[in-house]
Design an enzyme around this catalytic site. Sequence first.
Site, PDB file in Angstrom:
ATOM      1  N   GLU A 161     -34.634  -0.674   8.438  1.00 16.85           N
ATOM      2  CA  GLU A 161     -35.673  -0.171   9.362  1.00 16.85           C
ATOM      3  C   GLU A 161     -36.152   1.251   9.083  1.00 16.85           C
ATOM      4  O   GLU A 161     -36.224   2.079   9.997  1.00 16.85           O
ATOM      5  CB  GLU A 161     -35.177  -0.287  10.809  1.00 16.85           C
ATOM      6  CG  GLU A 161     -34.729  -1.687  11.185  1.00 16.85           C
ATOM      7  CD  GLU A 161     -34.257  -1.816  12.626  1.00 16.85           C
ATOM      8  OE1 GLU A 161     -34.150  -0.796  13.324  1.00 16.85           O
ATOM      9  OE2 GLU A 161     -33.990  -2.956  13.047  1.00 16.85           O
ATOM     10  N   GLU A 268     -32.189 -12.108  10.437  1.00 17.30           N
ATOM     11  CA  GLU A 268     -31.773 -11.925  11.841  1.00 17.30           C
ATOM     12  C   GLU A 268     -32.629 -12.788  12.755  1.00 17.30           C
ATOM     13  O   GLU A 268     -33.324 -12.292  13.635  1.00 17.30           O
ATOM     14  CB  GLU A 268     -31.907 -10.445  12.242  1.00 17.30           C
ATOM     15  CG  GLU A 268     -31.150  -9.500  11.333  1.00 17.30           C
ATOM     16  CD  GLU A 268     -31.155  -8.045  11.798  1.00 17.30           C
ATOM     17  OE1 GLU A 268     -31.504  -7.775  12.960  1.00 17.30           O
ATOM     18  OE2 GLU A 268     -30.804  -7.171  10.979  1.00 17.30           O
TER      19      GLU A 268
HETATM   20  C1  XIL Z   1     -27.998  -5.085  17.348  1.00 18.44           C
HETATM   21  C2  XIL Z   1     -26.721  -5.751  17.825  1.00 18.44           C
HETATM   22  O1  XIL Z   1     -26.940  -7.141  17.912  1.00 18.44           O
HETATM   23  C3  XIL Z   1     -26.306  -5.182  19.163  1.00 18.44           C
HETATM   24  O2  XIL Z   1     -25.033  -5.693  19.552  1.00 18.44           O
HETATM   25  C4  XIL Z   1     -26.249  -3.652  19.092  1.00 18.44           C
HETATM   26  O3  XIL Z   1     -25.984  -3.147  20.377  1.00 18.44           O
HETATM   27  C5  XIL Z   1     -27.546  -3.093  18.568  1.00 18.44           C
HETATM   28  O4  XIL Z   1     -27.853  -3.681  17.319  1.00 18.44           O
HETATM   29  N1  XIL Z   1     -31.894  -5.069  14.075  1.00 18.44           N
HETATM   30  C6  XIL Z   1     -30.744  -4.931  13.348  1.00 18.44           C
HETATM   31  C7  XIL Z   1     -29.429  -5.218  13.987  1.00 18.44           C
HETATM   32  O5  XIL Z   1     -30.798  -4.669  12.134  1.00 18.44           O
HETATM   33  O6  XIL Z   1     -28.411  -4.422  13.480  1.00 18.44           O
HETATM   34  C8  XIL Z   1     -29.508  -5.076  15.491  1.00 18.44           C
HETATM   35  O7  XIL Z   1     -28.270  -5.516  16.043  1.00 18.44           O
HETATM   36  C9  XIL Z   1     -30.657  -5.869  16.036  1.00 18.44           C
HETATM   37  C10 XIL Z   1     -31.959  -5.368  15.476  1.00 18.44           C
END
Ligand code: XIL
Length: 363
Positions: A161, A268
């Site tokens: 990101e 994701e």
């Molecule tokens: C999220 C997790 O699922 C949560 O448990 C945590 O509190 C915050 O991060 N993009 C990403 C992930 O790359 O690492 C994130 O994961 C969700 C968005």
Amino acid sequence: MMKVDVKIWAVSALLLACSPSQDTGTEEGKDLGLSTYYKDYFPIGVAVSPSALQGVQAQLIKDNFVSMTPENVMKSGPIHPQEEVYNWAPADKVAAFAKENQMKLRGHALLWHNQAPDWLFVDSLGNDVSKEILYQRLERHITDVVTRYKDVIYAWDVVNEAISDESGQFYRDSKWYQICGEEFIAKAFEYARAADPNVQLFYNDYEVINPVKREKIYQMVKGLQDAGVPIDGVGIQGHWSVYEPSESTLRATIDRFTGMGLQVQITELDVSIYPKEHAPRDKNEDDDDTFTDELKQKQIDQYDMIFRVFRENKEKLSSVTFWNVSDQYSWLDFFPVNGRKDYPLLFDEDNQPKEAYWKVVGF
Ligand code: XIL
């Protein structure tokens, strides 16, 4: 007589084809598990916490997925909370589970602006460190973490990101960017490559379906490639919703990164039942979290479309990973609206396959 028999056979076949067990696309109504249906397409993974690796969810994971990503425990804050302290135990547990069950493991994430430990960016007086110090710390962090899991992790999200959501801004204005400028991105890839010459290195981001952000990501990745930075792939996070992306947008998103000689993975995936929002906010009285029949149907249709497009693009996608196991727990229960329940996955709150699951495997 013959004709009648044929008719009866045809009618029973039709009835059978419409019965719930056949609707699943399963052999003799037996569920083979999500990944088995997709074995000729791409490996399917899931984001896990160590607590999901026991009991009912552990079985669900083993039955349905061939790959895992640690949801939090390998991020820099959780795994490296103080300069001289590594918290290896939770990450080791995920790595051990992957090995025991012959599952692939994606590492996530070596460099991210969120869930980074406070100590990383400041000196003992609390002032920002120089970029030289920050690079030393980054190099050590990446070297230690990548080296530890070299035997089990096949791919790392190296930078997560780094691109801005604002149309007028290219890079995210993070602590990394403020101290180092854009150069930190290449550095992270170089440190990761030095620590493991064989692991695949990914840039990972969300909102790639947005054409403006997608183009920035493309330009950045192309720039890294042209500069000889060791990058192997692009991770399209895929935090989507029943309202987006459209089929043509999804196709355009995948197509933009093919032909670059890079891998493309969906890293994701979840399909929220709400219109997508990316900034946290409080829950208010308009936030109805009923998972209505209409929303269920929308989600079935959206998953159906998404996986049809994925299957048609199997040559272009080297993996698809869900973010969380079942609707029993999803990070979207807390984000962006804290306390608003979401139902974004293929397994329900009781860890049972949803109708959307049967749709996804019934091709
Ligand atoms: C999220 C997790 O699922 C949560 O448990 C945590 O509190 C915050 O991060 N993009 C990403 C992930 O790359 O690492 C994130 O994961 C969700 C968005």
